[in-house]
Each structure stands twice: as C-alpha cells, then as structure tokens.
Design a protein around this motif. Sequence first.
Motif, short mmCIF file in Angstrom:
data_model
loop_
_atom_site.label_atom_id
_atom_site.label_comp_id
_atom_site.label_asym_id
_atom_site.label_seq_id
_atom_site.Cartn_x
_atom_site.Cartn_y
_atom_site.Cartn_z
N SER A 14 25.41 -1.43 -39.92
CA SER A 14 24.40 -0.82 -40.79
C SER A 14 23.73 0.38 -40.10
N SER A 18 23.99 4.22 -41.36
CA SER A 18 22.73 4.85 -41.79
C SER A 18 22.60 6.28 -41.26
N GLU A 43 30.10 -0.58 -46.52
CA GLU A 43 28.71 -0.44 -46.09
C GLU A 43 28.10 0.87 -46.62
N GLN A 47 24.74 0.98 -48.86
CA GLN A 47 23.56 1.79 -48.51
C GLN A 47 23.27 2.90 -49.52
#
Lengths: 311, 283
Positions: A14, A18, A43, A47
């Motif tokens: 994560s 990000s 992922e 996100q």
Amino acid sequence: MGIHSSKDKVCSLSKAVSRIEDGSIIAVGGNLSAREPMAIIREMIRQGKCNMHSIGGAHGVDIDLLCAGGVLRRVQNSYVGFEADFGLAPNYRRMVQQKKVIPKDTDCVAVLMQLRASVYGLPFMPMKLVTGTNILDLHPEYIVMTCPYTGEKLSLLPAVKPDWAIIHAHKSDPKGNIKLHPPYFADLLAIEASQNSIVSVEEIVSEEEMDKIGATVPYYEVTAVVELPFGAHPTSCYPDYTYDRKHLAEYVKLANRGEDVFRKEYLEKYVFGVKSHDEYLELVGGHDALEELTKWNQGTEKWCELLGRNL
Amino acid sequence: MSIKGTDYYTIDELMAVCMARTIKNGDTIFNGVAVPLPFTAIMLAFKTHAPESIFWSGLLAGLNPDPPFLPPTSGDSVMLHRANPILHLHQIFDLAMRGELDRIFFSGAQIDKYGNLNNTLIGTLDNIKIKLPGGAGSSHIGCFAKNYTIWSIRHDAKVSSKGQRVFTFVESVDFVTTVGRRTSTRNRDELGLMGGGPDCVVTNLCTFDFDPLTDVMRLKTLHPGVTVEEVLENTGFEPVLSDTIVETPPPTKEEIALIREIDPMNTRKVGFSRSALEKRYDF
C-alpha cells in the motif's frame, strides 16, 4: 532512469503504490499473459488511482483490468487482448467505445524507440521510415526528417519517460537489486527509461544470496521492492508458476457480460473484496490451487494439462 | 515419427503447410502475438525444407526453440524450450529495422485488395464501433520486413444483424494498421518504404499472390472442393484471376504427421468454425 541510492527499498504494497501520483505515465512489465504485476495493479485500483497513461507493447489482463478499475485514461500500447484463445479485451474495448479511455494505439517498435530515447537521454530517436499506416494519425508527434548525412527520409519519435515502471520479478535483495529470469520482454528497458520503478518480487533474499545468484537490474534503478509471492497471478511467472488459464477464462466471461456484472462479480470480489494480497491468494484457491500452477515442470503432460484443462 | 492414422488432413493443417511453404531455407523469421497457426507453419518449415532458418520465438525472443507443444498464449515459456540463446526483444526489432528480417506472418480483422491490414478498429477514429486489440509490431515491422505472408481463417462473408454481408476481405479497410503492397495513391517505392510488403496470402479457401501490374490480390490456387465462385462470393473485392488457377498442392503425409507432433494440443485449430474443422480431405 532516476538514481535511487537508498539501500533500503523494502516497502509495503500500500505504501509503495501510494507514491504513484494520479496522471502518471506508467510502463507495465511483462506481456500478454506473462509476468504482469497484477498484485500492484489491484492495489492501484483499490487506492482509486486515475487519469494515468500507459505505454507498452502487447498486453492483456493487466491493461484491461486497469481500464475496468478506472485507472487508465490513455492507453498507448501496441496490443491489448487475449489472443485467439479468449479474443478481444472486453473492458478495454468497452471503455474505448464509450470514449472513457482514449486509444493511442502504437507499435512495439515505436515503444522501443521512444523508451530508448529516454534511456539515451535524447529528445527523440530516428528510425527507418514508417508511413502509409493510420497509426500515424494517432501520433502527430511522429515526424519525418531528411537525414543530413544520407538524404534518406527517417521517422522521428519523441522520447517517452514514464513516471513509473511497474514490474513483477523473481527476487530482490533489500537494497533493490533485482533478479529477473528470462524472458525479459521489455522490462529492463522500461525500468531504465522510467523515473521511478516499483518491483514486486516472489521473494526478498539476503544480499549474500543475491551475490550468489547475480542481479539483473542494479538497485539504484529501483525505487521500491515489495515481496508478493504469486504477485503475477493470474498471469505466469516462469520458472515459478504458469498462468491460471481457468481464472482468465472466468475473467473474460464476466467482462463480456457487461460493466455492471464485471464490477459486481469480479472487481467487488477479487479487488475491493480483499484487504491484502494474502487474502486474494486465499480467494483464488489458496495454497493447493497455487501449488498446482508450479507443477508445469513435472513434464510435458502435466504442463499441457495445466494450460489446456477443460474450462 | 509415426505417420499411421494420417489418412486425411484438415483445413488448419492444409493452411499450415501452405504457410510453411512461403518460408525459404535460411530465412530469418519472427512472429509475435496471437499466432498458433504461424507457429505451427514455422516449426514445420524447420523440420522439413528450411532447417537453416533463424526463428525467434515471439515476444520471448528465444532463438530456434523446439517446443514439445504450442501454447494457447504466445508469450508462454514453452516457446523457450531448447531455445538458445534467449535474446532481448529489442534485438529482433533492431534486426528488422536494419532490413534483415526475411519473413513474418500477419493476419487482419479486415484485409483489403492490396493487402493492407486492419487490426485497430472497426468504424472511424471519431466513432469506433469495435475496438480491436491492435497490431502489436505489425505496423512498423510491416514497413521494414523484406516480405510478409498474410493469412486468414475467416475468408467468409458473415451476415450481420442488419442483414448485411460482412467480409474480412474488403475493398478498403476502415483503418490501415499495416500497409500492404500500396495505398490507394502510392506504391511502396513511392512511399519510400524499405520492405517489400506482402507477397502471398493463405486463406481457408485459397491462396493468392499479387498482380505485378496493379498490386491487387491474384487468385492462384483453390483448396480441394472450393470453386472460383465460392471465393468471389466470400471476397468483398474483385481479385485478379490468374490464367492458371490450380488446386492447392496437397500436403504430404509426413507434413501432416509432423504438424500433429508439433502441436499435440491442437492450438492451431482455435478460431476455425466447427464445420470447417470437421471437413476431412483425403490425400
């Protein structure tokens, strides 16, 4: 390529993802149904990444899923599909036809030259003349010049420097040295051409172990490494495992049933419905099912069975 | 190799043999995406008349592989079996850009009379009716390669929901992904292209070459049982009719046995209609 001198590249999925900003140009590794960074892609969708632009060669479920997940706005790939086996890429096709994704169809050779220009630190690369194809209508930036030395006509392609290369590989050490087994596809070029790279790997090994097996990519080209066993699933990561053709068949079947069905029965289940990569692996069959995909090397009969099993 | 049981052949096998015969011994050959039939043809040529050819196994870039079977996805590592060395993909593209690629195989969702291929979209750029997967490397390599073989397993005319006949072989394509012998206004010399473009076409009905004067496809051979009328009915343009249209030279039993050995999973048959595959041709 960007120089990433830190000697501690290990990162959570994560946190690594990000760092990718909306609107980035991304170069996705692997190709067709092979060694695509699918865990990172899932992922990115979780996100809510958006407005991105992909550049690359012949791809499949990776680009199709990025389209379905709303991540991609422009697709500058040479091919997005499932070949003769499963046909057109349903989500990519639908979103292009609905004008939600802009097709910037390109050619494998053009991708090579544009990434190469970035690697060479040049504004463009010249190439033997390409003309007569409507691919040029999608790329007014490709221009023709007369060679000052020979007088021949050459095509010029501007450099493309991806913000992020997104790759799945076999091993890394904590510094970010990467071991990649062939086939390499265009992954080394993508990493070298990009400002940053996230590499998920089957296994993070010690520096001593990496010294023994030898690295393929130097650590300073890598921004972050994430340990994600089976991180390419449902695509293959030879020699570790073959692709999950059954899962891809289900994927294409659901995608062909329309946006709503795909969202509800695939995205909600396999992407949004899991909190971690481990949960995803459980959902697609867990240890036993994944172990089965590693058995391709038990002989031709087993390999054929895995690739050809009745769907 | 056993040739027992090879008392007949099928359309996929006849096409593979026709395609293999477009390869000369010593040719450099590349093929990339979605290509079980060309892979079959290339491996067959290797094991018969063209053992000195040089073949890179698609996007995996392994040199001269000898796979135990052909996979459903052309990026599968079985195409690296016994390949040595394994190169980088760009080395093959560089070779093509230097003008050293002798032959490659391309197909098209639409194919026009000059051999222009469309694998990008049906409709127009502003109004895309069907987004096709794309041409992979065919747009540029089609400019560079010395020649390419066009193949199609859809030489037919499907009837659309609106009752219109939809051809694969069309008067002009909606979008030129790969340039053929010429555009509507200029031939390859006038365009300044390095490579020679398509020189032969292998379909499920027949084979064509190209008329040297007009660059239009010229009907050359008919597969067993196919008539000129059937070809014309399934072609959206008027091909040139060669003075000497003959039956396609049949495969040998050895070739058919080899094909079945090369492709035991029958990957080459994917995409053919069931009825086409059920038709058995006697030697």
